[in-house]
Motif scaffolding. Structure first.
Motif, short mmCIF file in Angstrom:
data_model
loop_
_atom_site.label_atom_id
_atom_site.label_comp_id
_atom_site.label_asym_id
_atom_site.label_seq_id
_atom_site.Cartn_x
_atom_site.Cartn_y
_atom_site.Cartn_z
N ILE A 217 19.84 25.97 55.62
CA ILE A 217 20.71 26.69 56.56
C ILE A 217 20.59 28.20 56.36
CG2 ILE A 217 23.13 27.19 57.12
CD1 ILE A 217 23.72 24.21 56.58
N LEU A 218 20.56 28.62 55.10
CA LEU A 218 20.46 30.05 54.80
C LEU A 218 19.16 30.66 55.32
CD1 LEU A 218 21.95 30.21 51.19
CD2 LEU A 218 22.96 31.13 53.29
N TYR A 220 18.16 30.34 58.14
CA TYR A 220 18.49 30.76 59.50
C TYR A 220 19.68 31.70 59.55
CZ TYR A 220 15.28 27.21 61.20
OH TYR A 220 14.14 26.48 61.46
N GLN A 221 20.43 31.78 58.46
CA GLN A 221 21.65 32.59 58.44
C GLN A 221 21.59 33.73 57.43
OE1 GLN A 221 24.87 29.86 57.56
NE2 GLN A 221 25.51 29.86 59.69
N MET A 230 15.33 35.61 55.85
CA MET A 230 15.38 34.57 56.86
C MET A 230 13.98 34.23 57.36
SD MET A 230 18.72 35.29 59.25
CE MET A 230 18.03 36.77 60.00
N LYS A 279 19.38 28.55 66.73
CA LYS A 279 20.75 29.09 66.79
C LYS A 279 21.41 28.78 68.13
CE LYS A 279 19.75 32.79 63.49
NZ LYS A 279 19.61 34.23 63.26
N VAL A 284 22.06 24.91 63.42
CA VAL A 284 22.78 25.27 62.20
C VAL A 284 24.07 24.47 62.09
CG1 VAL A 284 24.00 27.13 61.01
CG2 VAL A 284 21.75 27.55 62.01
N SER A 288 25.12 21.94 59.17
CA SER A 288 26.38 22.20 58.46
C SER A 288 27.26 20.96 58.42
CB SER A 288 27.14 23.36 59.12
OG SER A 288 26.41 24.58 59.00
N LYS A 325 26.05 32.13 49.45
CA LYS A 325 25.22 33.00 50.27
C LYS A 325 23.79 33.10 49.75
CE LYS A 325 28.75 34.08 52.88
NZ LYS A 325 28.86 33.54 54.24
#
Length: 326
Positions: A217-218, A220-221, A230, A279, A284, A288, A325
Motif C-alpha cells: 500500500i505504501l 502507492y501512498q 512511491m 488510486k 488502495v 486496506s 508510514k
C-alpha cells in the motif's frame, strides 16, 4: 506501537540478543567487521526478534525466556538481514531506509558474500541452542520459501499474469515464512504446548501478511516525506494487491495494463498512469480492507494466551500495520 517501549520492557533479554548478534558477526577480517558495523548501525524496527521474544514470554509458564529463546531471536534477525542483502542484489536496489544498500557501497559480489556470512551465522545460532532439530527445520523451510518466492515473483513479473493466489503465495514465501519461523521458534524455546505453537504460527502468518500488504500500500501512498518512495513495484513490473484491487473494480483496463507491464521498459508516464489508475479505482481501499482483516486475524490468534504485557505488545505490533508510514 512504540518500539523503544517494547525494547525497554524486554530489557536485559533484548540487550542479550543484540550481544549475540554482534558476537556472531565478529571476524578477524577488517572489511567484514567494518561493513557489519555499518549494517548494524542501520538496523530497522527488528520486528522479527521482537516478536520471537514476546511470543516466548507469552507461551512461557512464568513469563520468562530461555537461552534458546535469545538465540532463535538473534537468528531471525541475522537471517532477515542476509535476505535483504541478497534481495537488493537481485533487484538492483541502490538505496534502503534512505541509505545506500550494501551492494551499492561494496559491490554486488561482496554483498552476496556478506549475506552468505550472515546466513551462516544465523544457522550457527540455531544449532547452538536446544530444540534445534525442530527449529532448524523451520529455518530451513524459510530459506526454501524465500528462494521459491523470489523465483515465482521473477516469473510472474515477466509474464505479468499475477493473480491474488499468486500474490499471497509470493508474500508468504518472501515475508510471512520468516515471521512464522521467528514466532514458532520462540514458542518452541519454552516448551509451549502444540496448541500454543499453532497459535504462534497463526499470529505470525496473519501479522506477516498484514506487514507486506501495508508495504505494498505504501508503494502507492508513500513518498520521500514519509520515508518510502512511491512506484517502486510498478517500475519493477510487480503486480501487488492494490493493483489487483483496481483490476477487480475496473476490469476493462486490466488487459492493457498487464500487456504494458509484460513488455517491460515502462516510461515515467506509464508508471504515473498506472499509479493514477490504482488510486482512481479503489485499489488502495481494497488492499486496506484486506489489511484490516489480517490484523484482526493476528489479534484473534492471541485469544488462547492469558492477559499480560507481552500479549498486549503483540496486539500492538499487529495493529501498528494499520497506520505505519515506513
Amino acid at each position: 506501537m512504540k518500539g523503544e517501549e517494547i525494547r525497554a520492557f524486554l530489557g536485559k533479554d533484548w540487550t542479550r540478543v543484540q550481544e549475540l548478534i554482534r558476537s556472531a558477526l565478529s571476524s578477524d577480517i577488517r572489511l567484514l567487521n567494518r561493513v557489519n558495523r555499518e549494517v548494524l548501525s542501520r538496523s530497522g524496527k527488528q520486528l522479527r526478534p521482537m516478536v520471537s521474544l514476546l511470543m516466548a514470554m507469552a507461551c512461557s509458564q512464568d513469563g520468562h525466556v530461555t537461552e534458546s529463546s535469545l538465540r532463535y531471536a538473534a537468528a531471525a534477525e541475522l537471517l532477515h538481514n542476509a535476505t535483504i542483502m541478497h534481495d537488493d542484489v537481485a533487484d538492483g536496489s541502490k538505496t534502503r531506509r534512505g541509505a545506500p544498500t550494501v551492494s551499492a557501497r561494496i559491490g554486488e559480489r561482496a554483498a552476496v558474500l556478506l549475506g552468505d556470512f550472515w546466513l551462516s551465522r544465523a544457522v550457527s545460532e540455531v544449532m547452538d541452542a536446544s530444540h534445534h532439530d525442530n527449529v532448524a527445520r523451520l529455518f530451513s523451510k524459510t530459506l526454501s520459501d524465500l528462494s521459491e518466492g523470489e523465483m515465482l515473483q521473477l516469473q510472474k513479473s515477466e509474464d505479468a499474469d499475477t493473480c491474488e493466489e499468486d500474490y499471497y503465495r509470493i508474500i508468504y514465501c518472501k515475508t510471512v515464512s520468516l515471521f512464522e519461523a521467528a514466532s514458532v521458534s520462540g514458542a518452541i524455546s519454552v516448551d509451549a504446548t502444540p496448541e500454543r505453537q499453532e497459535a504462534a504460527a497463526r499470529y505470525a502468518g496473519a501479522l506477516g501478511t498484514a506487514f507486506q500488504i501495508k508495504d505494498d500500500i505504501l508503494d502507492y501512498q508513500g513518498g520521500e516525506s514519509l520515508g518510502k518512495p512511491m512506484g517502486v513495484d510498478i517500475r519493477e513490473g510487480k503486480i501487488t494487491l492494490p493493483l489487483l484491487g483496481a483490476f477487480r473494480n475496473a476490469p476493462s483496463s486490466e488487459r492493457k495494463i498487464r500487456k504494458k507491464l509484460a513488455g517491460g521498459g515502462l516510461s515515467a508516464d506509464d508508471c504515473e498512469r498506472i499509479m493514477a489508475y490504482v488510486k482512481d479505482n479503489g485499489g488502495v481501499e481494497y488492499a486496506s480492507s484486506c489489511l484490516d482483516r489480517y490484523i484482526l486475524e493476528a489479534e484473534s490468534a492471541l485469544d488462547i494466551f492469558e492477559d499480560s504485557p507481552q500479549k498486549d505488545y503483540l496486539v500492538q505490533i499487529a495493529a501498528f500495520n494499520a497506520y505505519r508510514k515506513v
